[in-house]
Design a protein around this motif. Structure first.
Motif, PDB file in Angstrom:
ATOM      1  N   ALA A   1      64.142 -20.917  40.959  1.00 33.10           N
ATOM      2  CA  ALA A   1      64.048 -21.892  39.858  1.00 33.10           C
ATOM      3  C   ALA A   1      62.853 -21.551  38.989  1.00 33.10           C
ATOM      4  N   HIS A   2      62.771 -22.236  37.853  1.00 28.02           N
ATOM      5  CA  HIS A   2      61.588 -22.162  37.003  1.00 28.02           C
ATOM      6  C   HIS A   2      60.454 -22.899  37.718  1.00 28.02           C
ATOM      7  N   VAL A   3      59.216 -22.553  37.378  1.00 27.34           N
ATOM      8  CA  VAL A   3      58.060 -23.185  38.011  1.00 27.34           C
ATOM      9  C   VAL A   3      58.118 -24.712  37.791  1.00 27.34           C
ATOM     10  N   ASP A   4      57.839 -25.470  38.862  1.00 26.85           N
ATOM     11  CA  ASP A   4      57.729 -26.938  38.807  1.00 26.85           C
ATOM     12  C   ASP A   4      59.061 -27.660  38.600  1.00 26.85           C
ATOM     13  N   HIS A   5      60.175 -27.033  38.962  1.00 28.37           N
ATOM     14  CA  HIS A   5      61.464 -27.727  38.886  1.00 28.37           C
ATOM     15  C   HIS A   5      61.854 -28.359  40.228  1.00 28.37           C
ATOM     16  N   GLY A   6      61.033 -28.175  41.272  1.00 28.01           N
ATOM     17  CA  GLY A   6      61.245 -28.926  42.510  1.00 28.01           C
ATOM     18  C   GLY A   6      61.772 -28.136  43.692  1.00 28.01           C
ATOM     19  N   LYS A   7      61.600 -26.796  43.701  1.00 25.46           N
ATOM     20  CA  LYS A   7      62.114 -25.981  44.818  1.00 25.46           C
ATOM     21  C   LYS A   7      61.494 -26.393  46.150  1.00 25.46           C
ATOM     22  N   THR A   8      60.152 -26.404  46.174  1.00 31.50           N
ATOM     23  CA  THR A   8      59.453 -26.650  47.436  1.00 31.50           C
ATOM     24  C   THR A   8      59.703 -28.068  47.933  1.00 31.50           C
TER      25      THR A   8
ATOM     26  N   GLU B   1      64.703 -30.711  31.425  1.00 30.39           N
ATOM     27  CA  GLU B   1      64.205 -29.509  30.737  1.00 30.39           C
ATOM     28  C   GLU B   1      65.272 -28.427  30.605  1.00 30.39           C
ATOM     29  N   GLY B   2      66.228 -28.408  31.542  1.00 27.32           N
ATOM     30  CA  GLY B   2      67.268 -27.378  31.485  1.00 27.32           C
ATOM     31  C   GLY B   2      66.722 -26.006  31.861  1.00 27.32           C
ATOM     32  N   PRO B   3      67.516 -24.947  31.647  1.00 31.63           N
ATOM     33  CA  PRO B   3      67.048 -23.611  32.010  1.00 31.63           C
ATOM     34  C   PRO B   3      65.904 -23.157  31.100  1.00 31.63           C
ATOM     35  N   LEU B   4      64.838 -22.630  31.702  1.00 34.39           N
ATOM     36  CA  LEU B   4      63.668 -22.150  30.961  1.00 34.39           C
ATOM     37  C   LEU B   4      63.481 -20.658  31.235  1.00 34.39           C
ATOM     38  N   PRO B   5      62.487 -19.985  30.618  1.00 35.39           N
ATOM     39  CA  PRO B   5      62.398 -18.530  30.747  1.00 35.39           C
ATOM     40  C   PRO B   5      62.424 -18.007  32.174  1.00 35.39           C
ATOM     41  N   GLN B   6      61.696 -18.665  33.085  1.00 37.11           N
ATOM     42  CA  GLN B   6      61.692 -18.145  34.455  1.00 37.11           C
ATOM     43  C   GLN B   6      63.033 -18.377  35.151  1.00 37.11           C
ATOM     44  N   THR B   7      63.789 -19.403  34.716  1.00 33.36           N
ATOM     45  CA  THR B   7      65.146 -19.582  35.241  1.00 33.36           C
ATOM     46  C   THR B   7      65.963 -18.339  34.910  1.00 33.36           C
ATOM     47  N   ARG B   8      65.830 -17.880  33.665  1.00 35.98           N
ATOM     48  CA  ARG B   8      66.540 -16.670  33.222  1.00 35.98           C
ATOM     49  C   ARG B   8      66.101 -15.468  34.051  1.00 35.98           C
ATOM     50  N   PHE B   9      64.784 -15.358  34.284  1.00 36.73           N
ATOM     51  CA  PHE B   9      64.237 -14.211  35.017  1.00 36.73           C
ATOM     52  C   PHE B   9      64.797 -14.141  36.442  1.00 36.73           C
ATOM     53  N   VAL B  10      64.672 -15.262  37.188  1.00 34.61           N
ATOM     54  CA  VAL B  10      65.094 -15.241  38.594  1.00 34.61           C
ATOM     55  C   VAL B  10      66.615 -15.141  38.704  1.00 34.61           C
TER      56      VAL B  10
ATOM     57  N   ILE C   1      66.145 -19.980  54.972  1.00 31.08           N
ATOM     58  CA  ILE C   1      65.858 -20.364  53.584  1.00 31.08           C
ATOM     59  C   ILE C   1      64.549 -19.701  53.155  1.00 31.08           C
ATOM     60  N   VAL C   2      64.577 -19.049  51.991  1.00 31.83           N
ATOM     61  CA  VAL C   2      63.356 -18.445  51.453  1.00 31.83           C
ATOM     62  C   VAL C   2      62.984 -19.175  50.173  1.00 31.83           C
ATOM     63  N   ASP C   3      61.743 -19.704  50.134  1.00 30.26           N
ATOM     64  CA  ASP C   3      61.224 -20.404  48.957  1.00 30.26           C
ATOM     65  C   ASP C   3      60.502 -19.366  48.099  1.00 30.26           C
ATOM     66  N   THR C   4      60.927 -19.187  46.848  1.00 27.38           N
ATOM     67  CA  THR C   4      60.356 -18.128  46.004  1.00 27.38           C
ATOM     68  C   THR C   4      59.475 -18.716  44.910  1.00 27.38           C
ATOM     69  N   PRO C   5      58.523 -17.932  44.361  1.00 27.48           N
ATOM     70  CA  PRO C   5      57.733 -18.426  43.222  1.00 27.48           C
ATOM     71  C   PRO C   5      58.613 -18.562  41.985  1.00 27.48           C
ATOM     72  N   GLY C   6      58.279 -19.530  41.121  1.00 30.14           N
ATOM     73  CA  GLY C   6      59.063 -19.720  39.902  1.00 30.14           C
ATOM     74  C   GLY C   6      58.406 -19.100  38.693  1.00 30.14           C
ATOM     75  N   HIS C   7      57.217 -18.500  38.860  1.00 28.31           N
ATOM     76  CA  HIS C   7      56.493 -17.941  37.727  1.00 28.31           C
ATOM     77  C   HIS C   7      56.712 -16.437  37.665  1.00 28.31           C
ATOM     78  N   ALA C   8      57.033 -15.910  36.475  1.00 20.02           N
ATOM     79  CA  ALA C   8      57.357 -14.484  36.344  1.00 20.02           C
ATOM     80  C   ALA C   8      56.188 -13.582  36.719  1.00 20.02           C
TER      81      ALA C   8
ATOM     82  N   LEU D   1      70.333 -20.621  45.770  1.00 20.12           N
ATOM     83  CA  LEU D   1      70.433 -22.006  45.320  1.00 20.12           C
ATOM     84  C   LEU D   1      69.641 -22.058  44.024  1.00 20.12           C
ATOM     85  N   LEU D   2      70.311 -22.142  42.873  1.00 19.14           N
ATOM     86  CA  LEU D   2      69.621 -22.170  41.580  1.00 19.14           C
ATOM     87  C   LEU D   2      69.305 -23.616  41.230  1.00 19.14           C
ATOM     88  N   LEU D   3      68.019 -23.909  41.101  1.00 19.63           N
ATOM     89  CA  LEU D   3      67.567 -25.279  40.841  1.00 19.63           C
ATOM     90  C   LEU D   3      67.174 -25.398  39.371  1.00 19.63           C
TER      91      LEU D   3
END
Length: 616
Positions: free
Chosen positions: A26-33, A117-126, A86-93, A110-112
């Motif tokens: 997910a993008h940073v701060d969208h609630g993965k963790t 806010e919808g999809p943001l740049p890091q959503t696109r990256f991951v 389950i692997v929790d990944t960073p949301g920052h590029a 699992l795409l969060l």
């Protein structure tokens, strides 16, 4: 697509149905963790009265302070008879190296996405990385309880993103769930009834492909992460792709350069919740950690010594910015830190290279200076902050972009910048980015008083921009950016327009001299703070640098006047975070970093030896 077809053509492949390997992206701060927290609780991993803090996967102090995931970490939960890794990944590029490694271990993602806010740049990256790896996606639209949630529009935006990234047809047919990770609830439709996460667990078991393996192949175990434990030493974490591994087994370690050496698996650990549990055997599809082999690196393959068959090594995107790290040579060096020599700095960078695949460290002409290249300012700031807390002292230069020669022409890295700001700030933001060679791509007004702007801008145009942007939007703006390829050099970009106030002698600052200097600009130091010649003590109101005496005391006389000893009123000094100091400095300046503080200074401390600049 090609890989999937070859899998179907080979009937020898066997499916292991009791394991699922999944990454949350997910993008940073969208609630993965937070979602991982809820999944752990509802899977029954924790005892009823066990004291567990929030965002339990963010175990690093810096992660908890900044509210972001920096290191990819894995956990495992058991749902009925299936083990879900389950692997929790960073949301920052900036920490994209962690994401790229992680996706090698899993079969689905699992795409969060935030419901507002919808999809943001890091959503696109991951997501791009996941689709390239042919992983099966499940979409979760999180924070559905937000008052400004717009789930239908966000779902359409995600579909557009998938199409934009050339997703295969079967990847477009993804299941969608709507969650509130904080409360641990899940809905099948946007306005449906709240349930617990059971439907999501069942979807993971149903949709994420079970690991496939070839029963005739020897052992192949790919190392994707390294860890350290005070009791068992170095841990190599990865996934068994083929064959099996037994504790005490002799193995061959194959590195990316074609070399190999022998080792012995002294310990083998699986994952259960947040605990590492000792196991005797690991089979295909298992994500495990092994100990006993010191000479092992990320991307190596642990193989059968009689028939070693290395897997393709891990490839990560190249760095885009670099910074100079040097030994702290200021007059106050060595007072705070334990590690102050170039030997200690070199050892620390060598250690970082073992764990962090996305940075590069190079020697320079001076034995006391190292050039460190990475993905972005945030990644560098996290490295500096981590070293500072470990007791290191050092000097750090201004971030510089890496230039690439293509067909004899200079090319520089470009960034895709997405800005969300109040309507009345659009003009200011557009004007500021225009001077930094930014080109506007899209402008969307949702009618809620906020506007989304998209720009393509040179990476060096964003150095120092965040602070200005937050000031211009009065803290209400959000900006995110992502590496977006290389383009020919865009021309000169003006950095800081103002000069600095520089202490011209060592001593302690006084309220008297600070009061006299306040009309000259903004001060960075309070009274009674120790300064030295060449230290930056303020920002000049004009474009030139100014040497000032900030240690001058008021001369005392026998004469007294009724108004002579009035209280001096000082403006509070401007304080910087580490990231802000890195953005503020120019090429001829350094940030002096110690465990207790950081100061800005000139590279050449003595004023007589510094080249003079005209007053802009």
């Amino acid at each position: 697509m090609h890989e999937e077809q070859t899998v179907e053509e080979r009937p020898a492949l066997v499916r292991r149905d009791d394991v699922r390997n999944l990454a949350i992206i997910a993008h940073v701060d969208h609630g993965k963790t937070t979602l991982v927290d809820a999944m752990l609780w509802q899977s029954g991993i924790f005892r009823e009265h066990e004291a567990i803090r929030e965002r339990v996967m963010d175990s690093n102090d810096l992660e908890r302070e900044k509210g972001i995931t920096i290191m990819a970490k894995n956990t495992a939960i058991r749902y009925h008879d299936t083990l879900i890794n389950i692997v929790d990944t960073p949301g920052h590029a900036d920490f994209g190296g962690e994401v790229e490694r992680t996706l090698k271990m899993v079969d689905g993602v699992l795409l969060l996405v935030d419901a507002s806010e919808g999809p943001l740049p890091q959503t696109r990256f991951v997501l791009r990385k996941a689709l390239e790896a042919q992983l099966t996606p499940i979409l979760v639209i999180n924070k559905i309880d937000r008052t400004d949630a717009r789930p239908a529009e966000v779902l359409n935006e995600v579909y557009d993103l998938f199409i934009d990234l050339d997703a295969a047809e079967e990847q477009l047919d993804f299941p969608v769930y709507y969650t509130n990770a904080k409360d641990g609830t899940c809905r099948l439709t946007a306005d449906g009834e709240d349930q617990n996460l059971t439907p999501l667990f069942e979807e993971i078991v149903k949709t994420v492909p079970a690991p496939l393996y070839d029963p005739d192949m020897p052992l192949q175990f790919l190392i994707t992460n390294l860890d350290y434990d005070d009791y068992v030493g170095r841990l190599a974490v990865g996934r068994v792709f083929n064959g099996s591994m037994i504790r005490g087994q002799e193995v061959s370690v194959c590195s990316g350069d074609g070399k190999s050496h022998f080792g012995k698996v002294r310990g083998l650990f699986g994952y259960e919740g947040l605990q590492r549990v000792e196991i005797d055997k690991a089979g295909p599809g298992d994500i495990v950690a092994l100990t006993g082999i010191d000479e092992i690196n990320i991307g190596d393959t642990v193989a059968d010594p009689l028939d070693p068959r290395p897997l393709p090594t891990i490839r990560v995107d190249e760095p885009t910015i670099s910074m100079l790290f040097c030994v702290n040579n200021s007059p106050v060096a060595g007072r705070d830190g334990k590690h102050v020599t170039s030997r200690k700095l070199r050892e620390r960078f060598q250690k970082e290279l073992l764990y962090n695949v996305s940075i590069k460290v190079e020697d320079t002409d001076s034995p006391d200076v190292f050039r460190v290249s990475g993905r972005g300012e945030l990644q560098m700031a996290i490295l500096i902050e981590t070293m500072r807390r470990e007791g290191f002292e050092m000097g750090v230069g201004k971030p510089e972009v890496l230039i690439k020669e293509v067909d004899g022409k200079r090319h520089e890295p470009m960034e895709h910048l997405v800005i969300d700001c109040p309507e009345d700030c659009v003009g200011t933001v557009t004007q500021k980015l225009g001077t930094r060679k930014g080109r506007m791509l899209h402008l969307v007004n949702h009618g809620s008083g906020r506007v989304r702007l998209e720009f393509r801008v040179p990476a060096r145009g964003l150095i120092g921009f965040r602070g200005e942007f937050l000031a211009d939007t009065r803290g209400a703006g959000i900006m995110n950016h992502l590496f977006d390829g290389w383009e020919p050099w865009q021309g000169e970009i003006l950095h800081r327009q103002t000069g600095v106030l520089i202490a011209d002698r060592a001593g302690k600052t006084t309220a008297f001299s600070i009061d006299n200097l306040q009309p000259r600009g903004t001060l960075f130091v309070p009274p009674a703070e120790e300064v030295y010649e060449g230290m930056i003590v303020g920002e000049h109101a004009r474009g030139n640098d100014l040497d000032v005496n900030i240690t001058k005391e008021k001369k005392l006389t026998n004469m007294r006047a009724s108004s002579g000893d009035e209280l001096v009123r000082l403006v509070p000094p401007r304080r910087f975070s580490l990231e802000q100091t890195l953005e503020f400095i120019r090429e001829d300046e350094l940030v002096e970093v110690t465990p207790n503080t950081f100061r800005m200074r000139k590279k050449i401390l003595r004023s007589g030896e510094r080249p003079k600049k005209s007053s802009g």
